[in-house]
Design a protein around this motif. Structure first.
Motif, PDB file in Angstrom:
ATOM      1  N   LEU A 257       1.016  24.766 -15.103  1.00  0.00           N
ATOM      2  CA  LEU A 257      -0.090  25.629 -15.510  1.00  0.00           C
ATOM      3  C   LEU A 257      -0.184  25.620 -17.025  1.00  0.00           C
ATOM      4  O   LEU A 257       0.741  26.034 -17.715  1.00  0.00           O
ATOM      5  N   TRP A 258      -1.319  25.111 -17.531  1.00  0.00           N
ATOM      6  CA  TRP A 258      -1.634  25.165 -18.952  1.00  0.00           C
ATOM      7  C   TRP A 258      -2.917  25.970 -19.078  1.00  0.00           C
ATOM      8  O   TRP A 258      -3.986  25.490 -18.720  1.00  0.00           O
ATOM      9  N   LEU A 259      -2.781  27.180 -19.594  1.00  0.00           N
ATOM     10  CA  LEU A 259      -3.926  28.086 -19.691  1.00  0.00           C
ATOM     11  C   LEU A 259      -4.288  28.242 -21.157  1.00  0.00           C
ATOM     12  O   LEU A 259      -3.474  28.696 -21.967  1.00  0.00           O
ATOM     13  N   GLY A 260      -5.523  27.848 -21.525  1.00  0.00           N
ATOM     14  CA  GLY A 260      -5.933  27.917 -22.916  1.00  0.00           C
ATOM     15  C   GLY A 260      -6.155  29.336 -23.396  1.00  0.00           C
ATOM     16  O   GLY A 260      -6.244  30.284 -22.601  1.00  0.00           O
ATOM     17  N   ASP A 261      -6.252  29.515 -24.708  1.00  0.00           N
ATOM     18  CA  ASP A 261      -6.447  30.840 -25.298  1.00  0.00           C
ATOM     19  C   ASP A 261      -7.641  31.551 -24.675  1.00  0.00           C
ATOM     20  O   ASP A 261      -8.659  30.938 -24.314  1.00  0.00           O
ATOM     21  N   ASP A 262      -7.510  32.899 -24.565  1.00  0.00           N
ATOM     22  CA  ASP A 262      -8.615  33.770 -24.129  1.00  0.00           C
ATOM     23  C   ASP A 262      -9.106  33.432 -22.725  1.00  0.00           C
ATOM     24  O   ASP A 262     -10.286  33.583 -22.405  1.00  0.00           O
ATOM     25  N   SER A 263      -8.199  32.967 -21.867  1.00  0.00           N
ATOM     26  CA  SER A 263      -8.542  32.645 -20.480  1.00  0.00           C
ATOM     27  C   SER A 263      -7.872  33.637 -19.551  1.00  0.00           C
ATOM     28  O   SER A 263      -6.870  34.269 -19.898  1.00  0.00           O
ATOM     29  N   TYR A 264      -8.413  33.776 -18.344  1.00  0.00           N
ATOM     30  CA  TYR A 264      -7.788  34.704 -17.403  1.00  0.00           C
ATOM     31  C   TYR A 264      -7.924  34.235 -15.960  1.00  0.00           C
ATOM     32  O   TYR A 264      -8.805  33.451 -15.606  1.00  0.00           O
ATOM     33  N   ILE A 265      -6.978  34.716 -15.148  1.00  0.00           N
ATOM     34  CA  ILE A 265      -6.986  34.517 -13.703  1.00  0.00           C
ATOM     35  C   ILE A 265      -7.062  35.900 -13.091  1.00  0.00           C
ATOM     36  O   ILE A 265      -6.140  36.715 -13.237  1.00  0.00           O
ATOM     37  N   ALA A 266      -8.149  36.192 -12.400  1.00  0.00           N
ATOM     38  CA  ALA A 266      -8.436  37.559 -11.966  1.00  0.00           C
ATOM     39  C   ALA A 266      -7.846  37.858 -10.587  1.00  0.00           C
ATOM     40  O   ALA A 266      -7.154  37.040  -9.983  1.00  0.00           O
ATOM     41  N   ALA A 267      -8.174  39.027 -10.104  1.00  0.00           N
ATOM     42  CA  ALA A 267      -7.567  39.590  -8.900  1.00  0.00           C
ATOM     43  C   ALA A 267      -7.690  38.664  -7.691  1.00  0.00           C
ATOM     44  O   ALA A 267      -8.752  38.105  -7.415  1.00  0.00           O
ATOM     45  N   HIS A 268      -6.572  38.516  -6.979  1.00  0.00           N
ATOM     46  CA  HIS A 268      -6.523  37.821  -5.683  1.00  0.00           C
ATOM     47  C   HIS A 268      -6.927  36.346  -5.757  1.00  0.00           C
ATOM     48  O   HIS A 268      -7.229  35.747  -4.715  1.00  0.00           O
TER      49      HIS A 268
ATOM     50  N   THR B 223      -2.647  26.877  -7.000  1.00  0.00           N
ATOM     51  CA  THR B 223      -1.473  26.051  -6.752  1.00  0.00           C
ATOM     52  C   THR B 223      -1.686  24.681  -7.391  1.00  0.00           C
ATOM     53  O   THR B 223      -2.778  24.361  -7.853  1.00  0.00           O
ATOM     54  N   GLY B 224      -0.650  23.851  -7.376  1.00  0.00           N
ATOM     55  CA  GLY B 224      -0.787  22.490  -7.889  1.00  0.00           C
ATOM     56  C   GLY B 224      -0.678  22.436  -9.401  1.00  0.00           C
ATOM     57  O   GLY B 224       0.210  23.044 -10.000  1.00  0.00           O
ATOM     58  N   GLU B 225      -1.618  21.709 -10.022  1.00  0.00           N
ATOM     59  CA  GLU B 225      -1.617  21.526 -11.471  1.00  0.00           C
ATOM     60  C   GLU B 225      -2.968  21.957 -12.036  1.00  0.00           C
ATOM     61  O   GLU B 225      -3.983  21.326 -11.749  1.00  0.00           O
ATOM     62  N   LEU B 226      -2.982  23.024 -12.800  1.00  0.00           N
ATOM     63  CA  LEU B 226      -4.206  23.533 -13.418  1.00  0.00           C
ATOM     64  C   LEU B 226      -4.063  23.459 -14.933  1.00  0.00           C
ATOM     65  O   LEU B 226      -3.113  23.999 -15.502  1.00  0.00           O
ATOM     66  N   THR B 227      -5.014  22.785 -15.564  1.00  0.00           N
ATOM     67  CA  THR B 227      -5.070  22.700 -17.018  1.00  0.00           C
ATOM     68  C   THR B 227      -6.440  23.200 -17.462  1.00  0.00           C
ATOM     69  O   THR B 227      -7.460  22.712 -16.974  1.00  0.00           O
ATOM     70  N   THR B 228      -6.483  24.170 -18.364  1.00  0.00           N
ATOM     71  CA  THR B 228      -7.760  24.685 -18.835  1.00  0.00           C
ATOM     72  C   THR B 228      -7.826  24.628 -20.355  1.00  0.00           C
ATOM     73  O   THR B 228      -6.795  24.647 -21.040  1.00  0.00           O
ATOM     74  N   GLY B 229      -9.043  24.569 -20.860  1.00  0.00           N
ATOM     75  CA  GLY B 229      -9.263  24.768 -22.278  1.00  0.00           C
ATOM     76  C   GLY B 229      -9.291  26.249 -22.601  1.00  0.00           C
ATOM     77  O   GLY B 229      -8.801  27.090 -21.832  1.00  0.00           O
ATOM     78  N   ALA B 230      -9.888  26.603 -23.732  1.00  0.00           N
ATOM     79  CA  ALA B 230     -10.001  28.007 -24.130  1.00  0.00           C
ATOM     80  C   ALA B 230     -11.180  28.668 -23.425  1.00  0.00           C
ATOM     81  O   ALA B 230     -12.125  28.000 -22.985  1.00  0.00           O
TER      82      ALA B 230
ATOM     83  N   CYS C 241       4.959  25.767 -17.369  1.00  0.00           N
ATOM     84  CA  CYS C 241       3.938  26.782 -17.666  1.00  0.00           C
ATOM     85  C   CYS C 241       3.787  26.952 -19.174  1.00  0.00           C
ATOM     86  O   CYS C 241       4.767  27.085 -19.907  1.00  0.00           O
ATOM     87  N   GLU C 242       2.533  26.917 -19.632  1.00  0.00           N
ATOM     88  CA  GLU C 242       2.221  27.199 -21.028  1.00  0.00           C
ATOM     89  C   GLU C 242       0.936  28.008 -21.053  1.00  0.00           C
ATOM     90  O   GLU C 242      -0.115  27.539 -20.590  1.00  0.00           O
ATOM     91  N   ILE C 243       0.996  29.216 -21.566  1.00  0.00           N
ATOM     92  CA  ILE C 243      -0.143  30.136 -21.545  1.00  0.00           C
ATOM     93  C   ILE C 243      -0.489  30.524 -22.970  1.00  0.00           C
ATOM     94  O   ILE C 243       0.379  30.893 -23.760  1.00  0.00           O
ATOM     95  N   GLY C 244      -1.775  30.431 -23.308  1.00  0.00           N
ATOM     96  CA  GLY C 244      -2.231  30.663 -24.661  1.00  0.00           C
ATOM     97  C   GLY C 244      -2.307  32.133 -25.038  1.00  0.00           C
ATOM     98  O   GLY C 244      -1.889  33.028 -24.286  1.00  0.00           O
ATOM     99  N   GLU C 245      -2.891  32.370 -26.204  1.00  0.00           N
ATOM    100  CA  GLU C 245      -3.019  33.730 -26.727  1.00  0.00           C
ATOM    101  C   GLU C 245      -4.091  34.502 -25.968  1.00  0.00           C
ATOM    102  O   GLU C 245      -5.105  33.955 -25.542  1.00  0.00           O
ATOM    103  N   ARG C 246      -3.848  35.831 -25.839  1.00  0.00           N
ATOM    104  CA  ARG C 246      -4.825  36.781 -25.276  1.00  0.00           C
ATOM    105  C   ARG C 246      -5.258  36.406 -23.856  1.00  0.00           C
ATOM    106  O   ARG C 246      -6.385  36.658 -23.451  1.00  0.00           O
ATOM    107  N   CYS C 247      -4.351  35.791 -23.106  1.00  0.00           N
ATOM    108  CA  CYS C 247      -4.649  35.437 -21.716  1.00  0.00           C
ATOM    109  C   CYS C 247      -4.194  36.564 -20.784  1.00  0.00           C
ATOM    110  O   CYS C 247      -3.356  37.397 -21.137  1.00  0.00           O
ATOM    111  N   TYR C 248      -4.741  36.547 -19.578  1.00  0.00           N
ATOM    112  CA  TYR C 248      -4.370  37.548 -18.576  1.00  0.00           C
ATOM    113  C   TYR C 248      -4.268  36.871 -17.221  1.00  0.00           C
ATOM    114  O   TYR C 248      -5.168  36.119 -16.812  1.00  0.00           O
TER     115      TYR C 248
END
Length: 569
Positions: A63-74, A78-85, A44-51
């Motif tokens: 899980l690689w979550l780029g800066d200023d990204s979020y995963i919302a309610a519910h 699963t698996g492998e998720l890679t996102t940009g900012a 897991c690697e999560i960027g700045e200002r993520c939620y």
């Protein structure tokens, strides 16, 4: 009464409105969010200002979550998720399997990105079937509306917009606005206004549109005439072949988005999976003995070599894959591979050399897929693929970007045709840039002036494809698309326009396309191989001209324009 967010439990509010977290969260809420992120398992690697919402079910292997990204309610991830900012997974969205998002991607509420699939062979219940995963790739600046479903293997280009409720089953080019079930391109976002609805008269006057409509209307007849009651033949009167069955699957998928009607999807898959030899992983011709493998456990030539491509991609379109790995490729060491590459007939048989590399690299692709879904050992020996690309990069001629040498007898035919096969299975299939793309364009355009192969009435499907694909591949790599200011773009467009004008009339009503004049390939009579190849060629030519959306289809099999597997992270 007025809505007052402070009266709601703070976590519930932020879970459903995470875009306010960076600006409005209290120190207590930020501390709670840090603990939430630390509790996520796996790599897991999560960027700045993520939620990441407390109510989201996030059980990822990576899980690689780029800066200023979020995963919302519910949301369910699963698996492998890679996102940009600046990426957002809105409430109740589902992301599973292997999914890669670029920068600025918006995923609407209740939308599902399903980067995996089940096998469906009839030998066991569905719940016991192995999983497959080609993955989903989404480019930059993409808006996917609510209640959309994106299935495994799809690539969505940069700047696309997908309308609510769409079911995306095929790749979408950059800037596409798409909607529907299945999703179809509606227009290009770069148009300042939506195109007016095309009148029947305007539609009828467009040669590409007329061609595509007629091809779809007649595809059932074409497949029917090449079915002998038990198996597919390339054309009536010929013996059944494995390739004919694979061509039928490709044609039906391309034009109808389904399987040929002579068998069910499971029956198609069972037949094609059943022809693979379980020990070697090779695929002989129907009713013929398996070719003798060489000392490295792989074959050097013949139909079984091409079946690695044709059967593999037909099974891929059917939602399954080879049941066994190709043993000779899985066990070939880097040292053995180099020795084989050095022995290939580059001087006087560059086409054969390129075809061997195409088949070896494609077998490696299927082996890696097999290992991904539960294989008990790696799909290829450590370092073998890196060795292949290293050898090719250091042996490419910097004056032509190709491998091999032209000859007075055949000109550049062997070199150019070998280049297509080689790069299709290696650089294009694995998403790596080819060396010296400008020099390739020069060499290919020079070859396209050879009247022996491109004079009036001389073109066959192989020779036209082997020019169209390198031009398409190199212009995209150069970032020039169909623009008018790119490297030799005017010459490329002129050639594509001429070839497209010549190709469309080659179709024969109810019979499809012949391969081409003379004795090359299956010859001039219409059949499944000629039809499958010319349909792909026409898409490439149209795309070089920026008009492929008019056709309403996009190759997904052997001639797919996008990589089948990326080697880069």
């Amino acid at each position: 009464m007025d809505f007052e967010p402070e009266k709601l439990p703070s976590v519930r509010y932020l879970d459903h409105c995470p875009w306010v977290f960076a600006d409005e969260a209290t120190e207590e809420q930020r501390a709670a969010q840090r603990k939430r992120q630390e509790a996520i398992g796996g790599e897991c690697e999560i960027g700045e200002r993520c939620y990441v919402a407390d109510s989201a079910a996030v059980f990822t292997d990576r899980l690689w979550l780029g800066d200023d990204s979020y995963i919302a309610a519910h949301a369910y991830v699963t698996g492998e998720l890679t996102t940009g900012a600046d990426c957002t997974l809105n409430p109740f969205s589902v992301v599973r399997g292997t999914v890669t998002l670029g920068n600025g991607v918006r995923i609407g509420a209740h939308t599902s990105l399903l980067g995996f699939n089940h096998g469906m062979a009839p030998d066991r219940p569905v719940f016991q079937q192995p999983h497959t995963s080609r993955g989903i790739t989404v480019g930059d600046d993409v808006w996917i509306g609510s209640h959309v479903v994106v299935v495994d293997g799809v690539t969505i280009g940069d700047h696309c917009v997908i309308g609510a409720g769409a079911v995306v089953t095929k790749d979408l080019a950059d800037w596409t606005v798409a909607a529907g079930n299945p999703a179809r391109p509606l227009r290009d976002r770069r148009d300042n206004a939506a195109r007016p609805s095309r009148t029947d008269h305007a539609h009828a006057s467009d040669p590409l549109a007329r061609f595509a409509d007629t091809a779809r209307a007649q595809v059932a007849d074409i497949l029917g005439r090449c079915w002998d009651g038990e198996r597919y033949v390339d054309r009536p009167g010929k013996a059944p072949t494995v390739r004919a069955h694979c061509d039928a699957v490709e044609i039906a998928d391309l034009l109808l988005g389904t399987v040929p009607g002579q068998l069910t999807a499971d029956e198609h898959a069972e037949r094609l999976r059943g022809v693979q030899d379980p020990y070697t992983g090779l695929v002989p011709e129907f009713d013929e003995p398996l070719p003798t493998a060489d000392e490295d456990g792989f074959i050097g030539e013949g139909a079984a070599l091409y079946h690695v491509l044709s059967v593999g991609y037909a099974l891929d379109l059917l939602g399954t894959s080879f049941p066994h790995p190709v043993r000779g490729v899985r066990e070939m060491t880097a040292r053995q591979l180099v020795a084989r590459l050095e022995e290939l007939p580059w001087r006087d048989g560059a086409w054969g050399a390129g075809a061997w590399i195409d088949s070896w690299a494609t077998a490696a692709h299927w082996n890696l897929r097999h290992a991904d879904v539960g294989g008990d050992r790696p799909g290829v020996e450590q370092g073998a693929l890196e060795t292949l690309f290293g050898w090719l990069l250091t042996r490419a001629d910097p004056w032509t970007g190709m491998w091999g040498s032209p000859s007075p007898e055949t000109g550049r035919l062997q070199v150019v045709n070998g280049y297509y096969r080689l790069t299709r299975g290696s650089f294009a299939q694995f998403g790596l840039p080819v060396p010296h793309p400008e020099r390739v364009v020069d060499a290919v355009l020079d070859h396209a002036r050879d009247a022996r192969y491109f004079g009036a009435g001389q073109e066959n499907a192989c020779n036209v494809l082997d020019v169209a694909h390198p031009l398409w591949l190199c212009t995209r790599q150069l970032g020039e698309g169909t623009g008018t200011g790119g490297y030799r773009s005017a010459e490329i467009r002129t050639w594509a326009e001429g070839q497209l004008a010549a190709a469309l009339p080659r179709r024969q009503d109810g019979r499809g396309f012949g391969f081409g004049p003379g004795s090359a390939g299956p010859g001039p009579e219409p059949g499944l191989q000629g039809t499958e190849m010319w349909l792909a060629i026409i898409w490439l030519l149209a795309d070089l001209l920026g008009r492929s959306d008019t056709l309403g289809y996009r190759p997904r099999g052997i001639h797919r324009p996008e990589p089948a597997r990326a080697l880069t992270p």
